[in-house]
Write a protein that holds these residues in place. Structure first.
Motif, mmCIF file in Angstrom:
data_model
loop_
_atom_site.group_PDB
_atom_site.id
_atom_site.type_symbol
_atom_site.label_atom_id
_atom_site.label_comp_id
_atom_site.label_asym_id
_atom_site.label_seq_id
_atom_site.Cartn_x
_atom_site.Cartn_y
_atom_site.Cartn_z
ATOM 1 N N LEU A 17 4.780 2.992 10.585
ATOM 2 C CA LEU A 17 4.821 4.072 9.600
ATOM 3 C C LEU A 17 4.202 5.363 10.120
ATOM 4 O O LEU A 17 4.393 6.426 9.511
ATOM 5 N N GLY A 18 3.441 5.266 11.219
ATOM 6 C CA GLY A 18 2.793 6.458 11.743
ATOM 7 C C GLY A 18 1.624 6.908 10.896
ATOM 8 O O GLY A 18 1.372 8.121 10.752
ATOM 9 N N CYS A 19 0.900 5.951 10.298
ATOM 10 C CA CYS A 19 -0.248 6.285 9.463
ATOM 11 C C CYS A 19 -1.393 5.348 9.817
ATOM 12 O O CYS A 19 -1.245 4.449 10.658
ATOM 13 N N ASP A 20 -2.553 5.552 9.175
ATOM 14 C CA ASP A 20 -3.680 4.676 9.468
ATOM 15 C C ASP A 20 -3.528 3.347 8.729
ATOM 16 O O ASP A 20 -2.693 3.197 7.836
ATOM 17 N N ALA A 21 -4.370 2.380 9.111
ATOM 18 C CA ALA A 21 -4.259 1.034 8.554
ATOM 19 C C ALA A 21 -4.577 1.017 7.066
ATOM 20 O O ALA A 21 -4.014 0.216 6.314
ATOM 21 N N SER A 22 -5.484 1.867 6.624
ATOM 22 C CA SER A 22 -5.835 1.892 5.204
ATOM 23 C C SER A 22 -4.647 2.305 4.350
ATOM 24 O O SER A 22 -4.387 1.715 3.294
ATOM 25 N N LYS A 23 -3.909 3.314 4.801
ATOM 26 C CA LYS A 23 -2.726 3.764 4.058
ATOM 27 C C LYS A 23 -1.650 2.683 4.067
ATOM 28 O O LYS A 23 -0.985 2.431 3.043
#
Length: 457
Positions: A79-85
């Motif tokens: 997704l190209g985002c951090d793990a929390s998101k």
């Protein structure tokens, strides 16, 4: 009897993300990154990496297992985002799947190194023979119409999707009402002793339909108790026992017409959306009934075609582009529903019976002489998706040489045109005050005489 829990790993049903109640921002992000269905998300989650996830807060850790946290890391990279998101997206997907009664996306994770599950034909046959002697799962739902039960090898099979098609007024609903009543038949009498779920799209089961069910149920109870009494009396006479006859030991005390109707759960649906939503919410209802000790053994959809054909009629009144779009969308939805129903039947070991209409198609070979022929509706994609197909018709209409007697007027033919384990054939039955019953011997003999006459020609 086999039981299920909410934590049991089930055959995952892939749904388009557009069909789930997701936030617009979540849906847009997932679609933009190439995730069009829940199956795409599960595939990404199953491709776990050895890197431990980071950036997931304590609240998320309570809902995401350690195994799933490693999967979220790979999902976040996609997704190209951090793990929390990414964890937020996973939890939102789980909530959305749970809201429609389907397994969460995090309950289907398996190691990528696990070999694909398979069984040999010999092991399947062996397990089927063992279960047939130990449980009632392999039994069919009898119709109490001997010719029809003989045609189907004992009745409507469990773990399969069966289609019943026919013209209006030919007896499709009557047959399904008989099956709904017979599904409550106790195991001692050879039944599956289960409940029935009815998805009523045409309103045939509401109102006067309940009265018809009650008459059928009363007839079934009288038949079962009368048959048990005759067998007990014959056995007592054979051994010379002159003691009192205890019928309660032969037929369960709970087996009454009222208890049969209490086991028939009717969901009235008024449009395609409510029908689809009700179907996808069935797993939750099935689990609830199973936990109460009342497993569902029959699901009837009367009829699946009604709302789809109504939507098609509305589309034909618009331009041809709208019509083509609606047709493609219906085909896609029907194929997806058929896959879901087949999985539901197999997973919960129940019979799914979907009723269908008949429609006119151009007969390119002109086999009928009129240039058209009657075929089941919903198209070829749906036809390939069902396990078995039955077509009901008036016997008088298909056999004009039959003498016009009162019996012939009420006679129906049920033709098995598709089945993976039974040869094609036709059974004759009538609709009586007591329910569906087999045709009398004279009419069956008349049918055989006509066949011999045609062969002689």
């Amino acid at each position: 009897m086999q039981t299920h829990s909410n934590t049991t790993i089930r055959n995952f049903v892939s749904l388009p993300l557009l069909d789930l109640p997701l936030r617009p921002s979540t849906l847009a992000h997932l679609l933009r990154c190439g995730f069009a269905s829940t199956g795409d998300v599960v595939h990404a989650l199953n491709m776990s990496t050895s890197t431990n996830s980071t950036g997931i807060d304590a609240n998320q850790e309570e809902r995401v297992s350690s195994n799933d946290r490693s999967c979220v890391t790979h999902f976040a990279e996609e997704l190209g985002c951090d793990a929390s998101k990414a964890a937020d997206y996973v939890l939102e997907l789980d909530d959305a799947m749970n809201s429609v009664g389907l397994p969460k996306v995090t309950t289907t994770n398996e190691s990528k190194d696990s070999p694909p599950a398979y069984k040999t034909a010999a092991s399947i046959l062996k397990s089927k023979r063992v279960s047939a002697t130990q449980t009632i799962h392999t039994r069919q739902i009898v119709s109490f119409c001997m010719p029809l039960d003989r045609l189907l090898g004992g009745g409507i099979p469990l773990s399969e999707l069966t289609e019943i098609a026919g013209l209006p007024g030919v007896g499709k609903t009557q047959l399904c009402m008989q099956l709904a009543v017979d599904a409550r038949l106790p195991a001692k009498q050879g039944g599956v002793e289960g409940c029935t779920v009815v998805i009523d799209s045409e309103g045939s089961w509401c109102g006067s339909g309940s009265e018809r069910l009650y008459h059928m149920a009363t007839s079934l109870v009288d038949h079962v108790k009368g048959s048990a009494r005759r067998r007990a009396e014959a056995k007592r006479a054979a051994v010379g026992d002159g003691g009192p006859l205890a019928l309660d030991n032969l037929v369960p005390e709970w087996f009454t017409a009222e208890s049969i109707l209490e086991g028939v759960h009717i969901f009235r649906v008024h449009d395609e959306s409510s029908q689809t939503a009700t179907l996808y919410s069935l797993p939750r209802f099935l689990l609830e009934q199973e936990e109460k000790g009342n497993p569902v053994k029959l699901v009837v959809i009367d009829s699946l075609a009604f709302h789809y054909r109504a939507a098609g009629s509305a589309a034909r009144s618009k331009n041809r582009y709208t019509k083509n779009s609606t047709t493609l969308n219906n085909t896609y939805n029907l194929t997806r529903i058929a896959t879901f129903l087949s999985g539901l039947a197999s997973e919960y070991e129940l019979a799914v019976v979907a009723m269908n209409h008949m429609t006119t198609r151009i007969d390119r070979n002109n086999t009928t002489g009129s240039g058209t022929k009657l075929v089941p509706a919903l198209g070829e994609s749906w036809a390939h998706s069902v396990t078995s197909r039955l077509i009901i018709d008036h016997y008088r209409r298909t056999n004009p040489d039959v003498p016009l007697t009162s019996d012939a007027k009420e006679l129906r033919s049920c033709t098995l045109v598709k089945s993976p384990h039974k040869p094609p054939g036709t059974a004759l039955f009538t609709i009586t005050d007591k329910g569906i019953r087999g045709a009398n011997a004279q009419l069956e003999e008349l049918q055989q005489q006509q066949k011999r006459a045609r062969i002689g020609e």
